[in-house]
Design an enzyme around this catalytic site. Structure first.
Site, mmCIF file in Angstrom:
data_model
loop_
_atom_site.group_PDB
_atom_site.id
_atom_site.type_symbol
_atom_site.label_atom_id
_atom_site.label_comp_id
_atom_site.label_asym_id
_atom_site.label_seq_id
_atom_site.Cartn_x
_atom_site.Cartn_y
_atom_site.Cartn_z
ATOM 1 N N SER A 92 0.804 -1.217 0.000
ATOM 2 C CA SER A 92 0.000 0.000 0.000
ATOM 3 C C SER A 92 0.843 1.276 0.000
ATOM 4 O O SER A 92 1.702 1.424 -0.850
ATOM 5 C CB SER A 92 -0.956 -0.050 1.191
ATOM 6 O OG SER A 92 -2.089 0.683 0.876
ATOM 7 N N HIS A 124 -7.884 -5.624 0.659
ATOM 8 C CA HIS A 124 -6.642 -4.851 0.705
ATOM 9 C C HIS A 124 -5.812 -5.318 1.908
ATOM 10 O O HIS A 124 -6.166 -5.054 3.054
ATOM 11 C CB HIS A 124 -7.032 -3.380 0.863
ATOM 12 C CG HIS A 124 -5.858 -2.451 0.858
ATOM 13 N ND1 HIS A 124 -5.090 -2.236 -0.252
ATOM 14 C CD2 HIS A 124 -5.330 -1.671 1.826
ATOM 15 C CE1 HIS A 124 -4.142 -1.364 0.036
ATOM 16 N NE2 HIS A 124 -4.267 -1.005 1.295
HETATM 17 C C1 GTR Z 1 -5.466 4.466 1.800
HETATM 18 C C2 GTR Z 1 -4.890 5.298 0.697
HETATM 19 C C3 GTR Z 1 -4.207 4.416 -0.280
HETATM 20 C C4 GTR Z 1 -3.277 3.441 0.413
HETATM 21 C C5 GTR Z 1 -3.819 2.908 1.720
HETATM 22 C C6 GTR Z 1 -2.844 2.205 2.654
HETATM 23 O O1 GTR Z 1 -6.235 5.141 2.666
HETATM 24 O O2 GTR Z 1 -5.926 6.007 0.105
HETATM 25 O O3 GTR Z 1 -3.539 5.182 -1.263
HETATM 26 O O4 GTR Z 1 -2.028 3.971 0.563
HETATM 27 O O5 GTR Z 1 -4.389 3.900 2.475
HETATM 28 O O6 GTR Z 1 -1.695 2.580 2.814
HETATM 29 O O7 GTR Z 1 -3.284 1.231 3.270
#
Ligand code: GTR
Length: 474
Positions: free
Chosen positions: A307, A448
Site C-alpha cells: 500500500s 486490501h
Molecule cells: C489508503 C490510501 C491508499 C493506500 C492505503 C494504505 O487510505 O488512500 O492510497 O495507501 O491507504 O496505505 O493502506
C-alpha cells in the site's frame, strides 16, 4: 469544527442580546435573574443541537461530494493516452538499453522528482550504525535476531532509525534478504518478546497502540503480514524498520520527521519532498547498512512494500538500483496504478486525504491527471531490468487492480530493451493465476492486505530470479 465555532459564536451573541433585553425591560429583582438564566440555558441548548445537526449535514454533504469523484465503473473510465516512456522530454527516442541507462532513466527520474515525489537526497557522510543487541538463538534457534540503530548523522543523539533483522541460522554463506518498512513498529511484526518496543509516535490501534505509543499488547499486531518463519526456512533474512522513524504518518508529521530534523544537513527544505520520499530515503539507508552486514548478500536484497509503503518501495527502488528485486503489493494510486485511469482513488483524493505524502507540485494535477508529464508505468520502467512483482486483490478496487496490471504491461518496452520478457500477457489474468517473467503480476481473492498467498508468490519469484540454492547445514 466550523459548526462548533458557529454555535459558540451564536451563544455569545444570544447571551448579550437576551441580557440587554431583559435588563432594559425587567430592571431588577430575582425574577429577571431567573428569566435570564432560563432563557440563556434554552438558547445554549438550541445552539448545541443546531451545531450537531450542522456537523452531520456537512459530513453527509462532504462524503457524497467525495463519492461523486470516485468511479468504480469500467465503462466510465474513458480513454486516455499515456506518455510514451521511450520518448524523452527533448523528443529523443530511446532505442537501446545503454541509451535508456544514460539518458532515459535520468530524464524520467527527474520528471518524477519535479512533478510527483520531490527530491531524494543522498546519505550524509556522518551516518553510522550501532548494533543494539544480537541473539543467535532467536525463534527457537531458527534465526539470529539483530537490532541495529542507524544514525543518520555523526552524533549519537541525532535522528536515527531502528532496524530489526532475522537472519536464518541453518544456511551457509551470505543470504538473500527481504526488506520492508512496517506500519506499527518492529514489535508489531512478530510476537517475539525480544523485539524492542518502538518508542516513537504511532497511529493508534485498538490492538495495543494507545495514545500514539506502542504497548506490550501491540506485539505481533501485524504478524499475519510478516511470515518470518517461512522466509527463514526458505533461506531469506527479513529486515524491517518502522516507517514513522523517518516521518510520522500524519499531516504535521514532517515537523518531527527527517524532513525537518535533517533539513540543514541535507540542505533541503521540507516542502521539496514528501513523506513518501522520506520513507524511501530510509529504505536506502537500510541498504547502506546491509552492504556492511556480512551475513547478508547485498546483491540479493528484495524490497517489498504494501500500500502506501508499496508506493515508497517503488520510489526507493526507482532511484536506488542496489535493490535487486521489487515487490509492489496493492500500492495503488501514486504507486503502481496508472494515474490517468479514473477508477478508484484519484490524485485529488490522495492529496486531499494525505497532503503530506507527495511533492506540493503533485497537487497541480488534482483535477488534470492527463497533464502530468509522466504516468506510473514509467515508475515501474525505472525498475528495469530488475525483476518486479506487482500484486493486487480483487476486493481492493480503491487501488484499481486493472490500473496496476496495465501499468506493469506498459512498462514492458523498457524491459524489452534489456532483452527481458516482461508480463507477456495482454489481458488481466484470472484470479490467483500469476503471469509474467521479469515482470510478474497476480490478483488474488480478498481484501486490501498482504496475505500468505501474496508472500508465497513473492518468495517463489525471488527464489527463481536469485537462482537460490539453499545450502542447509546438516
Ligand atoms: C489508503 C490510501 C491508499 C493506500 C492505503 C494504505 O487510505 O488512500 O492510497 O495507501 O491507504 O496505505 O493502506
Amino acid at each position: 469544527m466550523f459548526s462548533y465555532w458557529l454555535a459558540d459564536y451564536g451563544c455569545i451573541v444570544a447571551d448579550q442580546t437576551i441580557n440587554n433585553y431583559l435588563i432594559e425591560n425587567f430592571p431588577s429583582g430575582k425574577l429577571s435573574r431567573y428569566l435570564i438564566y432560563m432563557i440563556k440555558k434554552y438558547f445554549r441548548m438550541c445552539a448545541v443541537l443546531f451545531s450537531g445537526l450542522l456537523a452531520w449535514v456537512l459530513s453527509v454533504l462532504s462524503a457524497s461530494g467525495q463519492g461523486i469523484n470516485i468511479n468504480y465503473d469500467e465503462e466510465k473510465v474513458g480513454s486516455h493516452s499515456l506518455p510514451d516512456l521511450l520518448r524523452l522530454p527533448d523528443s529523443t527516442v530511446v532505442t537501446t538499453a545503454e541509451q535508456w541507462t544514460s539518458q532515459g532513466r535520468p530524464a524520467t527520474l527527474q520528471l518524477f522528482k519535479t512533478h510527483v515525489y520531490g527530491e531524494l537526497p543522498d546519505k550524509l557522510p556522518g551516518m553510522h550504525f550501532k548494533v543494539r543487541n544480537e541473539n543467535k538463538n532467536a525463534l527457537g534457534g531458527l534465526a539470529t535476531r539483530k537490532q541495529v540503530t542507524i544514525y543518520f548523522t555523526q552524533g549519537a543523539d541525532g535522528p536515527s532509525m531502528e532496524v530489526l533483522l532475522y537472519i536464518p541460522n541453518k544456511v551457509n554463506g551470505p543470504v538473500p534478504a527481504f526488506v520492508g518498512l512496517n506500519f506499527y513498529g518492529n514489535q508489531s511484526i512478530h510476537p517475539d518478546k525480544g523485539i524492542a518496543l518502538s518508542t516513537r509516535w504511532i497511529n493508534n490501534s485498538p490492538e495495543g497502540i494507545v495514545n500514539n505509543k506502542a504497548t506490550e499488547a501491540s506485539r505481533g499486531l501485524q504478524a499475519s503480514r510478516w511470515p518470518v518463519e517461512e522466509l527463514l526456512k526458505k533461506g531469506f533474512a527479513l529486515v524491517t524498520a518502522y516507517y514513522g522513524d523517518l516521518e510520522p504518518d500524519h499531516s504535521e508529521g514532517w515537523q518531527s520527521g527527517i524532513r525537518t530534523s535533517l533539513k540543514t544537513e541535507l540542505n533541503l527544505e521540507e516542502d521539496k519532498w514528501g513523506a513518501i520520499g522520506a520513507w524511501a530515503w530510509g529504505l536506502s539507508r537500510i541498504m547502506d547498512y546491509l552492504e556492511k552486514e556480512k551475513r547478508i548478500n547485498p546483491k540479493q536484497v528484495a524490497l517489498t512494500g504494501h500500500s502506501r509503503i508499496g508506493k515508497a518501495a517503488l520510489w526507493a527502488a526507482a532511484n536506488d538500483t542496489r535493490f535487486a528485486l521489487v515487490v509492489s503489493n496493492e500500492s495503488g494510486e501514486g504507486g503502481a496504478a496508472l494515474a490517468r485511469r479514473n477508477y478508484g482513488e484519484t490524485i485529488a483524493q490522495l492529496n486531499r486525504s494525505f497532503p503530506h505524502w507527495f511533492s506540493p507540485a503533485y497537487k497541480n494535477y488534482n483535477q488534470q491527471p492527463e497533464k502530468l508529464p509522466v504516468d506510473q508505468h514509467q515508475l515501474l520502467a525505472l525498475i528495469a531490468p530488475r525483476p518486479l512483482y506487482v500484486s493486487s486483490a480483487i476486493e481492493d478496487k480503491w487501488a484499481d487492480p486493472q490500473g496496476e496490471f496495465l501499468s506493469a504491461f506498459y512498462a514492458e518496452p523498457v524491459y524489452k530493451l534489456f532483452n527481458k520478457k516482461g508480463l507477456g500477457a495482454l489481458e488481466m489474468p484470472a484470479v490467483e493465476k500469476p503471469v509474467g517473467e521479469t515482470i510478474r503480476y497476480h490478483i488474488r481473492n480478498g481484501k486490501h492486505d498482504i496475505m500468505a498467498y501474496d508472500w508465497q508468490q513473492h518468495l517463489a519469484f525471488a527464489q527463481k530470479h536469485f537462482k537460490l540454492k539453499i545450502n542447509a547445514k546438516p
